[in-house]
Write a protein that holds these residues in place. Structure first.
Motif, PDB file in Angstrom:
ATOM      1  N   ASN A  76      35.908  51.259 150.642  1.00 61.35           N
ATOM      2  CA  ASN A  76      34.771  50.397 150.296  1.00 61.35           C
ATOM      3  C   ASN A  76      34.894  49.870 148.867  1.00 61.35           C
ATOM      4  N   LYS A  98      35.045  55.888 151.194  1.00 61.18           N
ATOM      5  CA  LYS A  98      34.504  55.486 149.887  1.00 61.18           C
ATOM      6  C   LYS A  98      35.542  54.688 149.097  1.00 61.18           C
ATOM      7  N   GLU A 155      35.223  45.992 147.704  1.00 60.11           N
ATOM      8  CA  GLU A 155      34.338  45.413 146.672  1.00 60.11           C
ATOM      9  C   GLU A 155      35.153  44.736 145.570  1.00 60.11           C
TER      10      GLU A 155
END
Length: 134
Positions: free
Chosen positions: A125, A122, A129
């Motif tokens: 990611n 997480k 981003e």
């Protein structure tokens, strides 16, 4: 005493008073192939072939396992070559407490590690981003 599969097939065939040629015909194999099995030349035997043998002699496939004791009970009509099969295998269903505790601890640690990996993914990611936003 030879307890191999071929030996057991031969004994069943002899109990039913069937020639090797006739049995081979019923099992849809050549007589020479059956002879090689009975004499132990061929030891690795196809499962489907063994199912045919089991069906023909009306025995459970387990009969052919090496760890079986068999009581041969032939009836007068030769309908069934084997009556009762008794296993000589003893299964010990006990696990020491320390081994069981270790297994439980390992499972718990694995669960924690999986949670950590999920959290790291997480975070990774989110970083990706953020990089694309710049």
């Amino acid at each position: 005493m030879n307890n191999g599969i071929g030996f057991k097939i031969k004994k069943l065939r002899e109990q039913k008073e069937i020639s090797q040629e006739d049995l081979a015909y019923h099992l849809e194999v050549s007589q020479s192939y059956l002879s090689k099995i009975e004499n132990g030349v061929i030891e690795k035997i196809d499962f489907l072939f063994m199912q045919k043998v089991s069906d023909f002699f009306k025995v459970e496939p387990q009969y052919f396992l090496d760890d079986q004791i068999v009581q041969n009970n032939t009836d007068n009509n030769h309908n069934s070559a084997v009556g009762n099969i008794y296993s000589t295998v003893t299964i010990h269903n006990t696990i020491s407490e320390s081994i069981l505790e270790n297994l439980i601890q390992n499972q718990e640690q694995l669960g924690k590690q999986q949670e950590q990996i999920t959290q790291l993914m997480k975070i990774q990611n989110k970083l990706i981003e953020n990089l694309f936003k710049k």
